[in-house]
Structures are given as C-alpha cells and as structure tokens.
Write a protein that holds these residues in place. Structure first.
Motif, PDB file in Angstrom:
ATOM      1  N   ARG A  71      20.104 -12.340 -18.163  1.00  0.00           N
ATOM      2  CA  ARG A  71      21.552 -12.569 -18.234  1.00  0.00           C
ATOM      3  C   ARG A  71      22.312 -12.038 -17.023  1.00  0.00           C
ATOM      4  NH1 ARG A  71      23.438 -10.891 -24.352  1.00  0.00           N
ATOM      5  NH2 ARG A  71      21.844 -12.047 -25.477  1.00  0.00           N
ATOM      6  N   TYR A  72      21.901 -10.863 -16.518  1.00  0.00           N
ATOM      7  CA  TYR A  72      22.710 -10.173 -15.518  1.00  0.00           C
ATOM      8  C   TYR A  72      21.973  -9.859 -14.219  1.00  0.00           C
ATOM      9  CZ  TYR A  72      25.330  -9.620 -19.806  1.00  0.00           C
ATOM     10  OH  TYR A  72      25.978  -9.872 -20.984  1.00  0.00           O
ATOM     11  N   GLY A  73      20.696 -10.215 -14.145  1.00  0.00           N
ATOM     12  CA  GLY A  73      19.918  -9.945 -12.945  1.00  0.00           C
ATOM     13  C   GLY A  73      19.650  -8.472 -12.709  1.00  0.00           C
ATOM     14  N   ILE A  74      19.685  -7.677 -13.771  1.00  0.00           N
ATOM     15  CA  ILE A  74      19.457  -6.231 -13.658  1.00  0.00           C
ATOM     16  C   ILE A  74      18.005  -5.926 -14.022  1.00  0.00           C
ATOM     17  CG2 ILE A  74      20.127  -3.937 -14.466  1.00  0.00           C
ATOM     18  CD1 ILE A  74      22.852  -5.195 -15.278  1.00  0.00           C
ATOM     19  N   ALA A  75      17.241  -5.436 -13.052  1.00  0.00           N
ATOM     20  CA  ALA A  75      15.855  -5.032 -13.304  1.00  0.00           C
ATOM     21  C   ALA A  75      15.854  -3.678 -14.002  1.00  0.00           C
ATOM     22  CB  ALA A  75      15.090  -4.952 -11.995  1.00  0.00           C
ATOM     23  N   SER A  76      14.808  -3.433 -14.763  1.00  0.00           N
ATOM     24  CA  SER A  76      14.705  -2.198 -15.544  1.00  0.00           C
ATOM     25  C   SER A  76      13.455  -1.413 -15.198  1.00  0.00           C
ATOM     26  CB  SER A  76      14.645  -2.525 -17.041  1.00  0.00           C
ATOM     27  OG  SER A  76      15.820  -3.144 -17.484  1.00  0.00           O
ATOM     28  N   VAL A  77      13.531  -0.127 -15.482  1.00  0.00           N
ATOM     29  CA  VAL A  77      12.367   0.758 -15.532  1.00  0.00           C
ATOM     30  C   VAL A  77      12.385   1.347 -16.935  1.00  0.00           C
ATOM     31  CG1 VAL A  77      11.307   2.881 -14.675  1.00  0.00           C
ATOM     32  CG2 VAL A  77      12.434   1.315 -13.075  1.00  0.00           C
ATOM     33  N   PHE A  78      11.255   1.252 -17.630  1.00  0.00           N
ATOM     34  CA  PHE A  78      11.166   1.868 -18.941  1.00  0.00           C
ATOM     35  C   PHE A  78      11.080   3.388 -18.775  1.00  0.00           C
ATOM     36  CE2 PHE A  78       8.842  -2.179 -20.310  1.00  0.00           C
ATOM     37  CZ  PHE A  78       9.959  -2.716 -20.919  1.00  0.00           C
ATOM     38  N   HIS A 114      14.421   1.231  -6.260  1.00  0.00           N
ATOM     39  CA  HIS A 114      15.306   0.677  -5.235  1.00  0.00           C
ATOM     40  C   HIS A 114      14.481   0.086  -4.088  1.00  0.00           C
ATOM     41  CE1 HIS A 114      18.926   0.222  -2.854  1.00  0.00           C
ATOM     42  NE2 HIS A 114      18.358   0.907  -1.873  1.00  0.00           N
ATOM     43  N   ALA A 115      13.471   0.794  -3.656  1.00  0.00           N
ATOM     44  CA  ALA A 115      12.604   0.295  -2.588  1.00  0.00           C
ATOM     45  C   ALA A 115      11.896  -0.988  -3.009  1.00  0.00           C
ATOM     46  CB  ALA A 115      11.590   1.374  -2.196  1.00  0.00           C
ATOM     47  N   MET A 116      11.404  -1.018  -4.243  1.00  0.00           N
ATOM     48  CA  MET A 116      10.731  -2.217  -4.747  1.00  0.00           C
ATOM     49  C   MET A 116      11.685  -3.406  -4.770  1.00  0.00           C
ATOM     50  SD  MET A 116       8.526  -0.513  -7.854  1.00  0.00           S
ATOM     51  CE  MET A 116       7.846  -2.066  -8.445  1.00  0.00           C
ATOM     52  N   LEU A 117      12.891  -3.186  -5.262  1.00  0.00           N
ATOM     53  CA  LEU A 117      13.864  -4.274  -5.351  1.00  0.00           C
ATOM     54  C   LEU A 117      14.279  -4.788  -3.977  1.00  0.00           C
ATOM     55  CD1 LEU A 117      16.095  -2.938  -8.246  1.00  0.00           C
ATOM     56  CD2 LEU A 117      14.501  -4.874  -8.324  1.00  0.00           C
ATOM     57  N   ASN A 118      14.216  -3.927  -2.984  1.00  0.00           N
ATOM     58  CA  ASN A 118      14.585  -4.325  -1.631  1.00  0.00           C
ATOM     59  C   ASN A 118      13.395  -4.820  -0.822  1.00  0.00           C
ATOM     60  OD1 ASN A 118      17.435  -3.945  -1.593  1.00  0.00           O
ATOM     61  ND2 ASN A 118      17.045  -1.758  -1.766  1.00  0.00           N
ATOM     62  N   GLY A 119      12.237  -4.978  -1.458  1.00  0.00           N
ATOM     63  CA  GLY A 119      11.076  -5.554  -0.799  1.00  0.00           C
ATOM     64  C   GLY A 119      10.389  -4.646   0.202  1.00  0.00           C
ATOM     65  N   CYS A 120      10.610  -3.356   0.116  1.00  0.00           N
ATOM     66  CA  CYS A 120       9.961  -2.421   1.036  1.00  0.00           C
ATOM     67  C   CYS A 120       8.442  -2.494   0.849  1.00  0.00           C
ATOM     68  CB  CYS A 120      10.440  -0.990   0.801  1.00  0.00           C
ATOM     69  SG  CYS A 120      12.170  -0.760   1.216  1.00  0.00           S
ATOM     70  N   LEU A 131       5.125   8.422 -13.251  1.00  0.00           N
ATOM     71  CA  LEU A 131       5.580   7.057 -13.002  1.00  0.00           C
ATOM     72  C   LEU A 131       4.397   6.107 -12.888  1.00  0.00           C
ATOM     73  CD1 LEU A 131       7.876   5.029 -12.341  1.00  0.00           C
ATOM     74  CD2 LEU A 131       7.592   5.693  -9.930  1.00  0.00           C
ATOM     75  N   GLU A 132       4.433   5.041 -13.680  1.00  0.00           N
ATOM     76  CA  GLU A 132       3.472   3.944 -13.565  1.00  0.00           C
ATOM     77  C   GLU A 132       4.231   2.747 -13.022  1.00  0.00           C
ATOM     78  OE1 GLU A 132       1.141   2.975 -17.043  1.00  0.00           O
ATOM     79  OE2 GLU A 132       1.232   5.071 -17.709  1.00  0.00           O
ATOM     80  N   ILE A 133       3.707   2.145 -11.993  1.00  0.00           N
ATOM     81  CA  ILE A 133       4.336   0.973 -11.399  1.00  0.00           C
ATOM     82  C   ILE A 133       3.628  -0.259 -11.927  1.00  0.00           C
ATOM     83  CG2 ILE A 133       4.796  -0.228  -9.236  1.00  0.00           C
ATOM     84  CD1 ILE A 133       4.883   2.571  -7.920  1.00  0.00           C
ATOM     85  N   PHE A 134       4.400  -1.239 -12.378  1.00  0.00           N
ATOM     86  CA  PHE A 134       3.823  -2.439 -12.971  1.00  0.00           C
ATOM     87  C   PHE A 134       3.629  -3.574 -11.980  1.00  0.00           C
ATOM     88  CE2 PHE A 134       5.792  -1.176 -17.299  1.00  0.00           C
ATOM     89  CZ  PHE A 134       4.735  -0.323 -17.555  1.00  0.00           C
ATOM     90  N   SER A 135       4.334  -3.560 -10.883  1.00  0.00           N
ATOM     91  CA  SER A 135       4.211  -4.636  -9.905  1.00  0.00           C
ATOM     92  C   SER A 135       2.842  -4.594  -9.245  1.00  0.00           C
ATOM     93  CB  SER A 135       5.296  -4.500  -8.833  1.00  0.00           C
ATOM     94  OG  SER A 135       5.050  -5.416  -7.779  1.00  0.00           O
ATOM     95  N   ASP A 141      -1.888   1.219  -5.406  1.00  0.00           N
ATOM     96  CA  ASP A 141      -1.915   2.322  -4.453  1.00  0.00           C
ATOM     97  C   ASP A 141      -0.914   3.393  -4.882  1.00  0.00           C
ATOM     98  OD1 ASP A 141      -2.029   4.049  -2.354  1.00  0.00           O
ATOM     99  OD2 ASP A 141      -1.711   2.529  -0.817  1.00  0.00           O
ATOM    100  N   ARG A 142      -1.383   4.433  -5.559  1.00  0.00           N
ATOM    101  CA  ARG A 142      -0.506   5.498  -6.057  1.00  0.00           C
ATOM    102  C   ARG A 142       0.025   6.377  -4.938  1.00  0.00           C
ATOM    103  NH1 ARG A 142       2.359   6.131  -9.869  1.00  0.00           N
ATOM    104  NH2 ARG A 142       1.975   8.315  -9.981  1.00  0.00           N
ATOM    105  N   THR A 143      -0.433   6.212  -3.721  1.00  0.00           N
ATOM    106  CA  THR A 143       0.063   7.049  -2.626  1.00  0.00           C
ATOM    107  C   THR A 143       1.399   6.559  -2.108  1.00  0.00           C
ATOM    108  OG1 THR A 143      -1.003   5.762  -0.866  1.00  0.00           O
ATOM    109  CG2 THR A 143      -2.298   7.547  -1.878  1.00  0.00           C
ATOM    110  N   GLY A 144       1.794   5.343  -2.504  1.00  0.00           N
ATOM    111  CA  GLY A 144       3.076   4.826  -2.052  1.00  0.00           C
ATOM    112  C   GLY A 144       2.960   3.837  -0.929  1.00  0.00           C
ATOM    113  N   ALA A 145       1.789   3.639  -0.385  1.00  0.00           N
ATOM    114  CA  ALA A 145       1.633   2.655   0.685  1.00  0.00           C
ATOM    115  C   ALA A 145       1.388   1.298   0.060  1.00  0.00           C
ATOM    116  CB  ALA A 145       0.472   3.043   1.592  1.00  0.00           C
ATOM    117  N   GLY A 146       2.333   0.402   0.213  1.00  0.00           N
ATOM    118  CA  GLY A 146       2.183  -0.941  -0.340  1.00  0.00           C
ATOM    119  C   GLY A 146       1.292  -1.780   0.529  1.00  0.00           C
ATOM    120  N   ARG A 147       1.058  -2.999   0.105  1.00  0.00           N
ATOM    121  CA  ARG A 147       0.223  -3.905   0.886  1.00  0.00           C
ATOM    122  C   ARG A 147       1.058  -4.681   1.872  1.00  0.00           C
ATOM    123  NH1 ARG A 147      -3.378  -6.642  -3.748  1.00  0.00           N
ATOM    124  NH2 ARG A 147      -2.754  -5.129  -5.233  1.00  0.00           N
TER     125      ARG A 147
END
Length: 147
Positions: A71-78, A114-120, A131-135, A141-147
């Motif tokens: 409805r509002y384009g608001i992403a969530s974190v459980f 915020h970083a995920m939403l901005n495509g970092c 924190l568990e990341i679902f994406s 990579d739990r160290t924070g280095a994305g692909r």
C-alpha cells in the motif's frame, strides 16, 4: 530516517523509540497494533517499519509488513522472538532482529536496512549478532560484504 515503530509492549516501544531518537531518527508512532500502524502509514511518511510479529496473539505483523509494502511502499524489518514465523515469511521483510536484542542494535539494524534499500553493495559493519538478513544478496555474508 523516519521509522514506523510497531510494538505492542508499551515498555519495549518506549525504549526502542528513545534509543532510535537518540541516534537521530524520527519515530512515527509507536503503533501498538496493525490497524494503528496502517493509520499512521497513511497519514505520515515513513522510510522503514520495525514490526513486531505477534501484536495480539495471531502473528498480525506478517500481514502488516506485506500491507505496508504493497500500500505505501514501506519496507519492514521484523523485530520479534517469533523466529519460525519470521523465517517462514522472509519474503515479507528485509530481515529479522531477534528478541531479546541489545538496544544499541536497533540503530545498527536501521543502518543496515537503509543501506539495503539504497542498493549498497557493502553493508555497515559490524552487523548486530541478533540480526538475520533475508535478502539473498546479503544473507550469505554475515561480515557485511555484499556481492
């Protein structure tokens, strides 16, 4: 960031709101139930929602996260101790901050979202241990280095 906080426990909501405000965020709410959250989302702008799954005993937070996005384009974190429900509905949220968590993990969780939403491609580190990341882009990579 403007954060829609959805937590049915008033004490936890107060602590979370205070912690996030101290970190420089603006809190929308807190909302204590799914209908309150939807009213706030409609009347106020939010960048992200932090959503407890069990808001009244029926895991309403899962459908709320889906509604907020649709409805509002608001992403969530459980933000929840309902681990199985969160993991079974990983498509509805960016991730899960497991309860109990350390209050300072909230601001770090918001920074990661915020970083995920901005495509970092690289997430802020260190990631909160709860924190568990679902994406799939980041989850391996739990160290924070994305692909």
């Amino acid at each position: 960031m403007r954060i829609l906080l959805v937590e049915d426990d008033p004490i936890l909501a107060l602590i979370a709101a205070s912690t996030l405000e101290e970190a420089g965020h603006h809190i929308v709410g807190p909302a204590y139930g799914d209908q309150d959250a939807l009213r706030l989302a409609q009347s106020q702008c939010a960048d992200i929602a932090l959503v407890d799954i069990n808001l009244g005993g029926q895991d309403e937070g899962v459908s709320l996260a889906r509604d907020l996005l649709e409805r509002y384009g608001i992403a969530s974190v459980f933000i929840s101790g309902q681990l199985e429900a969160a993991r079974n509905n990983a498509d509805a949220a960016l991730g899960l901050l497991r309860k109990p968590y350390e209050p300072e993990d909230l601001a770090r969780c918001v920074a990661v979202a915020h970083a995920m939403l901005n495509g970092c491609t690289v997430l802020p580190t260190p990631l909160p241990a709860s924190l568990e990341i679902f994406s799939p882009r980041y989850a391996s990579d739990r160290t924070g280095a994305g692909r």
